[in-house]
Design an enzyme around this catalytic site. Structure first.
Site, PDB file in Angstrom:
ATOM      1  N   ASP A 167       0.860  -1.187   0.000  1.00 26.65           N
ATOM      2  CA  ASP A 167       0.000   0.000   0.000  1.00 26.65           C
ATOM      3  C   ASP A 167       0.895   1.234   0.000  1.00 26.65           C
ATOM      4  O   ASP A 167       1.958   1.245   0.629  1.00 26.65           O
ATOM      5  CB  ASP A 167      -0.908   0.006   1.232  1.00 26.65           C
ATOM      6  CG  ASP A 167      -1.932  -1.117   1.197  1.00 26.65           C
ATOM      7  OD1 ASP A 167      -2.311  -1.533   0.083  1.00 26.65           O
ATOM      8  OD2 ASP A 167      -2.344  -1.579   2.272  1.00 26.65           O
ATOM      9  N   ASP A 219      -7.010  -1.433  -4.328  1.00 27.21           N
ATOM     10  CA  ASP A 219      -8.023  -1.135  -3.311  1.00 27.21           C
ATOM     11  C   ASP A 219      -9.030  -0.116  -3.826  1.00 27.21           C
ATOM     12  O   ASP A 219     -10.238  -0.250  -3.602  1.00 27.21           O
ATOM     13  CB  ASP A 219      -7.360  -0.599  -2.038  1.00 27.21           C
ATOM     14  CG  ASP A 219      -6.479  -1.633  -1.363  1.00 27.21           C
ATOM     15  OD1 ASP A 219      -6.719  -2.837  -1.577  1.00 27.21           O
ATOM     16  OD2 ASP A 219      -5.562  -1.236  -0.621  1.00 27.21           O
TER      17      ASP A 219
END
Length: 222
Positions: free
Chosen positions: A140, A154
């Site tokens: 991330d 995401d």
């Protein structure tokens, strides 16, 4: 041989042609969107892992780039259930691919494409990154205020989920029809068609039999 009066020269009298599909298939669009999301997710992760050594404040207080290893689901949820989320991602991918065989809706093609690309992007991390197969950490790198760090996959999953809820709420189906409007009515069976033809089906049938016998309906002759 001359055809009977009021009947077609070919085909079964009174038979309607089978209804065609409501629209062309959208599998190509689904796969194109999924491929675009997947490529953007994988390439962005490779770049940030190779170049991002410390947080970069792109817009102070709004957008920060920072590398974070996530062993859970989207937005760092369920960090102790890595294998479970990996298996769920595999199931989602297989379900989307199977469902796409009857996909004819443009909005659903976009929705499923986002979900497929996002699920595949994060699953790639689970398979190829440390600590091991189906247990790899997802990279991330996008940080917003008061929001968990996330990535391109995401974002696609969240957008696809929101679109799916909206489409379901509006009654739009995968084949492009809507709830309550999905049936295909044969010509001549609706109320307006019956009015145009002069009466209910029973009366129309009687008139047809009378025409075949060579006498008009309702003249009293057998």
């Amino acid at each position: 041989m001359q055809a009977a009066r009021g009947t077609a020269l070919t085909g079964t009298p009174g038979a309607a042609s089978p209804p065609g599909p409501p629209g062309r298939r959208r599998l190509g669009l689904l796969l194109a969107i999924a491929a675009g999301v997947y490529a953007a997710d994988v390439i962005s992760k490779i770049i940030v892992v190779a170049t991002l050594r410390r947080p970069v404040h792109v817009i102070d207080g709004v957008l920060t780039l920072v590398v974070l290893r996530n062993s859970g689901a989207a937005f760092s949820i369920g960090t102790s259930m890595t294998i479970v989320f990996s298996l769920i991602a595999v199931g989602v991918i297989l379900f989307i691919l199977r469902t796409s065989r009857r996909l004819r809706s443009l909005p659903w093609a976009v929705t499923l494409g986002l979900l497929l690309g996002g699920a595949t992007g994060n699953l790639t991390d689970r398979l190829l990154r440390a600590p091991g197969l189906f247990r790899g950490d997802v990279v991330d790198w996008i940080q917003l205020p008061h929001w968990p760090v996330f990535n391109v996959a995401d974002s696609a999953i969240v957008c696809g989920g929101v679109l799916a809820v909206l489409l379901a709420a509006r009654g739009i189906r995968l084949d492009g029809t809507r709830d309550g409007h999905g049936g295909t009515r044969r010509p001549g069976t609706g109320p307006q068609d019956r009015r145009k033809r002069g009466g209910p089906p029973s009366q129309q049938a009687a008139e047809g039999q009378a025409q075949k016998r060579g006498s008009p309906a309702g003249d009293g002759r057998a």
